[in-house]
Design an enzyme around this catalytic site. Sequence first.
Site, PDB file in Angstrom:
ATOM      1  N   LYS A 204     -12.588  16.554  -5.147  1.00  0.00           N
ATOM      2  CA  LYS A 204     -12.105  17.901  -5.440  1.00  0.00           C
ATOM      3  C   LYS A 204     -12.877  18.861  -4.535  1.00  0.00           C
ATOM      4  O   LYS A 204     -13.836  19.510  -4.970  1.00  0.00           O
ATOM      5  CB  LYS A 204     -12.310  18.209  -6.923  1.00  0.00           C
ATOM      6  CG  LYS A 204     -11.635  19.461  -7.408  1.00  0.00           C
ATOM      7  CD  LYS A 204     -11.780  19.593  -8.927  1.00  0.00           C
ATOM      8  CE  LYS A 204     -11.134  20.852  -9.429  1.00  0.00           C
ATOM      9  NZ  LYS A 204     -11.241  20.974 -10.898  1.00  0.00           N
TER      10      LYS A 204
ATOM     11  N   TYR B 105       0.830  -1.204   0.000  1.00  0.00           N
ATOM     12  CA  TYR B 105       0.000   0.000   0.000  1.00  0.00           C
ATOM     13  C   TYR B 105       0.867   1.258   0.000  1.00  0.00           C
ATOM     14  O   TYR B 105       0.429   2.305  -0.463  1.00  0.00           O
ATOM     15  CB  TYR B 105      -1.042   0.008   1.123  1.00  0.00           C
ATOM     16  CG  TYR B 105      -0.533  -0.270   2.520  1.00  0.00           C
ATOM     17  CD1 TYR B 105       0.115   0.702   3.250  1.00  0.00           C
ATOM     18  CD2 TYR B 105      -0.758  -1.511   3.094  1.00  0.00           C
ATOM     19  CE1 TYR B 105       0.560   0.438   4.537  1.00  0.00           C
ATOM     20  CE2 TYR B 105      -0.328  -1.774   4.379  1.00  0.00           C
ATOM     21  CZ  TYR B 105       0.339  -0.802   5.100  1.00  0.00           C
ATOM     22  OH  TYR B 105       0.768  -1.056   6.368  1.00  0.00           O
TER      23      TYR B 105
END
Length: 118
Positions: free
Chosen positions: A96, A51
Amino acid sequence: MDTITLTGLRATGYHGVFEHERREGQPFVVDVVLELELDTVSDDLDRTVSYADIADEVESVITGEPRDLIETVAGEIASRCLSHGRVERVTVTVHKPQAPLTQSFSDVSVTISRSRHV
């Protein structure tokens, strides 16, 4: 399938269709869910997906070449995740939170899922 999940990876990127977005940059937040069969016996990193490597690649895409659309950013992240041979399926969400909207909002995001098999 088993999963490895990375939630809330943050970096500054320069993606967007407006000049000020590409000039000033803004924070992007990414969630990644990797689906694969996990070896829970060997305790060997070579028998899984790191990861840390995935996080490095996500950050590289966010901070890399500016794109107009977060859809494109999500697609590039998904492709990189699938390049790790053990990953069978990936779901990527690109947030975003400072998107240029005039309305009050808490987040704008795109989620895509891709798999090695069509």
